[in-house]
Design a protein around this motif. Structure first.
Motif, PDB file in Angstrom:
ATOM      1  N   ALA A   6       0.834  -1.202   0.000  1.00 43.52           N
ATOM      2  CA  ALA A   6       0.000   0.000   0.000  1.00 43.52           C
ATOM      3  C   ALA A   6       0.870   1.255   0.000  1.00 43.52           C
ATOM      4  CB  ALA A   6      -0.911  -0.009   1.234  1.00 43.52           C
ATOM      5  N   ASP A  54      -6.544   6.096   2.834  1.00 42.67           N
ATOM      6  CA  ASP A  54      -5.760   4.916   3.200  1.00 42.67           C
ATOM      7  C   ASP A  54      -6.598   4.061   4.152  1.00 42.67           C
ATOM      8  OD1 ASP A  54      -3.997   3.063   4.266  1.00 42.67           O
ATOM      9  OD2 ASP A  54      -2.402   4.515   4.674  1.00 42.67           O
ATOM     10  N   LYS A  94      -1.932  -5.888   6.632  1.00 41.83           N
ATOM     11  CA  LYS A  94      -2.489  -5.892   7.974  1.00 41.83           C
ATOM     12  C   LYS A  94      -3.626  -6.908   8.090  1.00 41.83           C
ATOM     13  CE  LYS A  94       0.518  -2.701   8.458  1.00 41.83           C
ATOM     14  NZ  LYS A  94       0.428  -1.312   8.130  1.00 41.83           N
TER      15      LYS A  94
HETATM   16  C1  LIG Z   1       1.266  -0.530   7.355  1.00 45.27           C
HETATM   17  C2  LIG Z   1       0.679   0.704   6.747  1.00 45.27           C
HETATM   18  C3  LIG Z   1       0.746   0.947   5.370  1.00 45.27           C
HETATM   19  C4  LIG Z   1       1.632   0.168   4.429  1.00 45.27           C
HETATM   20  O1  LIG Z   1       1.277  -1.084   4.175  1.00 45.27           O
HETATM   21  P1  LIG Z   1       2.062  -1.954   3.093  1.00 45.27           P
HETATM   22  O2  LIG Z   1       0.962  -2.542   2.280  1.00 45.27           O
HETATM   23  O3  LIG Z   1       2.809  -2.975   3.870  1.00 45.27           O
HETATM   24  O4  LIG Z   1       2.936  -1.078   2.279  1.00 45.27           O
HETATM   25  C5  LIG Z   1       0.076   2.031   4.845  1.00 45.27           C
HETATM   26  N1  LIG Z   1      -0.607   2.878   5.646  1.00 45.27           N
HETATM   27  C6  LIG Z   1      -0.655   2.700   6.978  1.00 45.27           C
HETATM   28  C7  LIG Z   1      -1.411   3.669   7.784  1.00 45.27           C
HETATM   29  C8  LIG Z   1      -0.006   1.627   7.573  1.00 45.27           C
HETATM   30  O5  LIG Z   1      -0.003   1.487   8.902  1.00 45.27           O
END
Ligand SMILES: *Cc1c(COP(=O)(O)O)cnc(C)c1O
Length: 396
Positions: free
Chosen positions: A98, A201, A236
């Motif tokens: 992400a 996000d 997550k």
């Molecule tokens: C963990 C996290 C991400 C990034 O996730 P990935 O898919 O591992 O890059 C993005 N935004 C927030 C708020 C996060 O805590």
């Protein structure tokens, strides 16, 4: 000689405290880390099997830059089922996490002089991703009394004709708080009136407690959907941080630009991880439910214990896996001739004196707090709370 960009960029501050904790651990100290930002559960077996099958089947070559069609279709199905959002393949991009999707957005829509509104406390990468793309972060504070939701009045007061976008994160890292539908409606109305993009996000969407429900701001109407880029991923929800699969959904032109940018940097996300991601999205979801039940027990325990420690006040978060207590009641106290005057002082004190790693709130733009992750065992949380209590009680 480094470029101005090369000089401006800072390493992630959450990684800095982690490095110090790791160094202490390596030299034999029993450090308990509440600093981590990833689930402590292993990736489910069915997902691993899908990856092993991909390797055995020889699915080991370049794929389409923005992700293979079956994965895009699984993402489309997820948006339809979970968020009542309908997208086509041209409106989806799969990235290497992400964070990578967020970076592609920054490259695609921010430019010199553009201002991007970021509510604080914020996730550490948002301001830096704005800065390295020559735009200017405008940090707008949110408050405990508002459940850490951006106030419509403050949002409006910070908008100028240079404002390009607002970055939202619900459930939030670091606060663990979630925006209500009503708050999102107010923000959407303001964004539309000022013709702003929303970057939403939603990576913690699946980690919710106390019956809290998730609303994607893009689902509030056709107009706001056209101005919103939704970011999500599997790190997550399915304990897949190392696999590096995230995705974005939004207007065709923006997704196309993001895909072109990705084609010049990483190319496609890992082919094997894409197959695993299809299984994660389409296979059984009981793993996530189990993880949420487990996180919930830890959340209940950690928050109620924190509130019995003098100088600490912790609201009960409704999502993610972080507690974000107000620790300003401790500032001004001292031990061994050292005064705790800030969240960093407190984090250093807790690490050195209690051997507990937490992340200081100033890393997220708010010095009155520290972030404790409960993505670690109940046993670790129990021991950590005892140590924190004793260390805080030693302060006078
Ligand atoms: C963990 C996290 C991400 C990034 O996730 P990935 O898919 O591992 O890059 C993005 N935004 C927030 C708020 C996060 O805590």
């Amino acid at each position: 000689m480094l470029s101005e960009r090369g000089r401006k960029i800072k390493p992630s501050p959450t990684l800095a405290i982690d490095a110090k904790a790791k160094a202490m651990k390596a030299s034999g100290t029993d450090v308990i880390s509440l600093g981590v930002g990833e689930p402590d559960f292993d990736t489910p077996a069915n997902i691993k099997e899908a990856a092993i099958k991909a390797i055995k089947d020889g699915f080991t070559k370049y794929t389409a830059v923005g992700g293979i069609d079956p994965l895009k279709d699984a993402v489309i199905e997820k948006f339809s089922k979970d968020n009542s959002l309908e997208y086509t393949r041209e409106e989806i991009l799969v990235s290497c996490g992400a964070k990578h999707s967020l970076y592609n957005i920054a490259q695609a829509i921010y430019g010199p002089g553009d201002k991007v509104i970021i509510p604080s406390p914020y996730w550490v990468s948002y301001p830096d991703q704005v800065v390295v793309n020559d735009a200017v972060p405008v940090i707008v504070k949110t408050y405990e009394k508002d459940g850490f939701m951006l106030s419509p009045g403050l949002l409006e007061a910070n908008i100028t004709n240079k404002t390009k976008a607002i970055i939202l994160n619900s459930p939030s890292n670091p606060t663990g708080f979630t925006y209500t539908r009503k708050a999102l409606e107010q923000i959407a109305e303001i964004a539309l009136r000022h013709n702003l993009y929303i970057v939403s996000d939603e990576i913690y969407e699946k980690l919710l407690y106390d019956g809290t429900s998730h609303t994607s701001i893009a689902s509030l109407g056709r107009e706001i959907k056209e101005k919103t880029i939704v970011v999500n991923g599997l790190s997550k929800s399915h304990a897949m941080t190392g696999w590096r699969i995230g995705y974005a959904a939004g207007p065709k032109e923006i997704i196309k630009a993001m895909t072109n940018i990705q084609s010049q940097s990483t190319s496609n996300p890992n082919s094997i991880a894409q197959m695993a991601a299809i299984e994660a999205l389409k296979g059984p979801q009981d793993f996530t439910d189990m993880m949420v039940r487990e996180f919930n027990k830890r959340r209940e325990f950690l928050v109620s214990e924190l509130n019995t420690i003098s100088g600490i006040a912790c609201l009960k978060p409704t999502g993610a896996f972080y507690a974000f207590p107000n620790t300003s009641g401790i500032y001004g106290r001292s031990a061994n001739g050292k005064t705790i005057a800030s969240s960093s002082d407190l984090a250093v004190y807790l690490l050195e004196d209690a051997h507990v790693a937490v992340v200081p709130g100033n890393a997220f733009g708010d010095d009155g707090f520290v972030r404790l992750s409960y993505a670690t065992s109940m046993e670790n949380i129990r021991r950590a709370v005892i140590r924190i209590r004793e260390a805080v009680n030693r302060l006078k």
